[in-house]
Design a protein around this motif. Structure first.
Motif, mmCIF file in Angstrom:
data_model
loop_
_atom_site.group_PDB
_atom_site.id
_atom_site.type_symbol
_atom_site.label_atom_id
_atom_site.label_comp_id
_atom_site.label_asym_id
_atom_site.label_seq_id
_atom_site.Cartn_x
_atom_site.Cartn_y
_atom_site.Cartn_z
ATOM 1 N N GLY A 83 46.469 38.773 43.168
ATOM 2 C CA GLY A 83 46.758 39.607 42.077
ATOM 3 C C GLY A 83 44.903 39.706 41.422
ATOM 4 N N ASN A 84 43.489 39.085 42.998
ATOM 5 C CA ASN A 84 42.992 39.520 43.243
ATOM 6 C C ASN A 84 42.618 40.661 43.664
ATOM 7 O OD1 ASN A 84 41.886 37.536 41.842
ATOM 8 N ND2 ASN A 84 41.673 35.850 43.372
ATOM 9 N N ALA A 85 43.316 40.840 44.639
ATOM 10 C CA ALA A 85 43.465 42.236 45.845
ATOM 11 C C ALA A 85 43.800 43.374 45.019
ATOM 12 C CB ALA A 85 44.434 42.243 46.759
ATOM 13 N N ILE A 86 44.726 42.798 44.019
ATOM 14 C CA ILE A 86 45.068 44.283 42.622
ATOM 15 C C ILE A 86 43.789 44.849 42.025
ATOM 16 C CG2 ILE A 86 47.140 45.608 40.884
ATOM 17 C CD1 ILE A 86 48.908 43.860 42.937
ATOM 18 N N LYS A 87 43.620 43.538 41.025
ATOM 19 C CA LYS A 87 42.055 43.975 40.926
ATOM 20 C C LYS A 87 41.339 44.496 41.307
ATOM 21 C CE LYS A 87 39.280 41.721 37.511
ATOM 22 N NZ LYS A 87 38.922 40.044 36.644
ATOM 23 N N GLN A 88 41.196 44.042 42.355
ATOM 24 C CA GLN A 88 39.563 45.067 43.407
ATOM 25 C C GLN A 88 39.887 46.633 43.964
ATOM 26 O OE1 GLN A 88 36.328 43.493 44.149
ATOM 27 N NE2 GLN A 88 36.417 45.838 44.719
ATOM 28 N N ILE A 89 41.321 46.387 43.496
ATOM 29 C CA ILE A 89 41.404 47.523 44.121
ATOM 30 C C ILE A 89 41.342 48.981 43.105
ATOM 31 C CG2 ILE A 89 43.644 49.557 44.059
ATOM 32 C CD1 ILE A 89 45.008 46.942 46.560
ATOM 33 N N ALA A 90 41.876 48.377 42.189
ATOM 34 C CA ALA A 90 41.627 48.553 40.725
ATOM 35 C C ALA A 90 40.085 49.521 40.384
ATOM 36 C CB ALA A 90 42.057 48.209 38.935
ATOM 37 N N GLU A 91 39.195 48.004 40.158
ATOM 38 C CA GLU A 91 38.022 48.263 40.057
ATOM 39 C C GLU A 91 37.308 49.272 41.738
ATOM 40 O OE1 GLU A 91 35.613 47.555 38.410
ATOM 41 O OE2 GLU A 91 36.845 46.257 36.733
ATOM 42 N N ASP A 92 38.272 49.517 42.472
ATOM 43 C CA ASP A 92 37.699 50.471 43.570
ATOM 44 C C ASP A 92 38.063 51.403 43.125
ATOM 45 O OD1 ASP A 92 36.405 48.212 45.058
ATOM 46 O OD2 ASP A 92 37.815 48.076 46.520
ATOM 47 N N VAL A 93 39.143 52.000 42.124
ATOM 48 C CA VAL A 93 39.751 53.651 41.906
ATOM 49 C C VAL A 93 39.064 53.902 41.034
ATOM 50 C CG1 VAL A 93 41.465 54.265 40.348
ATOM 51 C CG2 VAL A 93 41.519 52.962 42.538
ATOM 52 N N ARG A 94 38.904 52.868 39.689
ATOM 53 C CA ARG A 94 37.468 53.465 38.873
ATOM 54 C C ARG A 94 35.529 53.698 39.225
ATOM 55 N NH1 ARG A 94 33.989 50.475 35.653
ATOM 56 N NH2 ARG A 94 34.002 49.016 36.670
#
Length: 102
Positions: A17-28
């Motif tokens: 979950g934390n990895a997915i959240k970090q990837i989402a932040e990186d995409v943004r």
């Protein structure tokens, strides 16, 4: 003594979950970097929402002309000299390179 399976699974879910959240932040963040900057910076500021879904996440930009900045097929060429390759394609190429290291 080994760790019980339920504890390991909770820990694994939290990590993913934390990895997915970090990837989402990186995409943004990367989409913001790839967005052409106009006088008002409206399109750059438009990258706000990160919405969790059952399959991952959605990053949104509600600026009505963001699609034209990304890829204007009507012109047959990029609309922006600042982002000749668009916004989304370079963003995902960068994120793919980054996430391969995971």
């Amino acid at each position: 003594m080994s760790t019980p399976i339920p504890i390991t699974m909770r820990s694994l879910r939290r990590f993913v979950g934390n990895a997915i959240k970090q990837i989402a932040e990186d995409v943004r963040t990367e989409a913001q970097r790839n967005t052409p900057v106009g006088a008002t910076r409206r399109a750059v500021r438009g990258w706000r929402g990160i919405q969790k879904t059952s399959t991952g996440f959605v990053v949104r930009n509600k600026v009505p002309y963001i699609g034209l900045l990304d890829d204007d097929k009507a012109l047959g060429r990029p609309r922006s000299r600042q982002a000749p390759r668009g916004i989304i394609k370079p963003t995902f190429e960068t994120i793919k390179r980054k996430t391969r290291r995971l």
